[in-house]
Design an enzyme around this catalytic site. Structure first.
Site, PDB file in Angstrom:
ATOM      1  N   ILE A  95       0.877  55.263  42.367  1.00 14.99           N
ATOM      2  CA  ILE A  95       0.354  53.903  42.239  1.00 14.99           C
ATOM      3  C   ILE A  95      -1.000  53.790  42.929  1.00 14.99           C
ATOM      4  CG2 ILE A  95       1.690  53.172  44.267  1.00 14.99           C
ATOM      5  CD1 ILE A  95       1.963  50.375  42.940  1.00 14.99           C
ATOM      6  N   CYS A  96      -1.842  52.887  42.426  1.00 11.17           N
ATOM      7  CA  CYS A  96      -3.138  52.533  43.018  1.00 11.17           C
ATOM      8  C   CYS A  96      -4.141  53.685  42.880  1.00 11.17           C
ATOM      9  CB  CYS A  96      -2.945  52.085  44.466  1.00 11.17           C
ATOM     10  SG  CYS A  96      -4.392  51.297  45.204  1.00 11.17           S
ATOM     11  N   ALA A  97      -4.577  54.259  43.984  1.00  6.37           N
ATOM     12  CA  ALA A  97      -5.514  55.386  43.940  1.00  6.37           C
ATOM     13  C   ALA A  97      -4.796  56.709  43.694  1.00  6.37           C
ATOM     14  CB  ALA A  97      -6.295  55.464  45.250  1.00  6.37           C
ATOM     15  N   TYR A 125      -5.751  51.940  40.178  1.00  5.61           N
ATOM     16  CA  TYR A 125      -6.532  50.850  40.752  1.00  5.61           C
ATOM     17  C   TYR A 125      -7.862  50.783  39.991  1.00  5.61           C
ATOM     18  CZ  TYR A 125      -8.477  47.822  44.348  1.00  5.61           C
ATOM     19  OH  TYR A 125      -9.025  46.761  45.010  1.00  5.61           O
ATOM     20  N   SER A 161       0.752  53.275  38.132  1.00  8.76           N
ATOM     21  CA  SER A 161       0.660  51.828  38.285  1.00  8.76           C
ATOM     22  C   SER A 161      -0.643  51.471  38.980  1.00  8.76           C
ATOM     23  CB  SER A 161       1.883  51.314  39.053  1.00  8.76           C
ATOM     24  OG  SER A 161       1.928  49.906  39.059  1.00  8.76           O
TER      25      SER A 161
END
Length: 185
Positions: free
Chosen positions: A103-105, A124, A150
């Protein structure tokens, strides 16, 4: 039969992205363990919260894993991507069609290992160009085969519920969502 998940933590991981996954999976009855990539189980989150992980990477046997998860946050994601034993584990696990999630980075770590080549993936917003070889998506959560990605803190609950659904079925994911008063889209 209980499912086994490991989530890897480094100093600077995004608190909500990591701990939402742990919290919701434990509510679902999934055996999820937090793993420090340091020699110590003491980790400091990206927002300065000090915590202890369940295990340290060195000496842990991951052969019982059903899924491996990477939270985002900086510099945590950078440290995860630079930790060669984790990269080796991810390569081996993915090579055996194991489920990996980020998720994210952190999806950029999966991209650097070649896992996103030809797959739909998200990250992200400022990390989207780091999804080398992927077909970029702007959905909250993207599942493509054995890889789940995500976008960030705001999608952490959706991410965790998607992972629960993959491991225990959508009915269980819906049950957990309802138990925490969360409306699934």
């Amino acid at each position: 039969m209980s499912k086994k998940v490991y989530i890897f933590l480094a100093d600077g991981f995004e608190d909500i992205e990591g701990l939402t996954v742990v919290d919701l999976m434990r509510r679902a009855g999934i055996d999820i363990e937090t793993v420090s990539i340091k020699e110590s189980n003491e980790i400091t989150t990206s927002h300065g919260i000090m915590m202890k992980t369940d295990r340290v990477f060195t000496g842990t046997d991951f052969s019982d894993a059903d899924m491996l998860v990477l939270p985002g946050g900086m510099p945590g994601t950078k440290y995860l991507g630079e930790y060669q034993p984790l990269c080796d584990l991810l390569r081996d696990f993915y090579g055996k069609s194991g489920k990996v999630a980020a998720i994210c980075a952190a999806p950029t770590v999966l991209a650097s290992l070649g896992f996103l080549e030809g797959r739909k993936a998200t990250a992200y917003p400022s990390c989207m160009e780091g999804l080398t070889g992927a077909e970029p998506s702007y959905e909250s959560v993207v599942v493509d085969g054995n890889v789940t990605t995500s976008r960030g803190l705001g999608t952490a609950v959706d991410f965790a519920l998607s992972l629960i659904g993959q491991l225990l079925g959508e009915e269980k994911a819906d049950e957990i969502a309802e138990s925490v008063v969360y409306s699934r889209k």
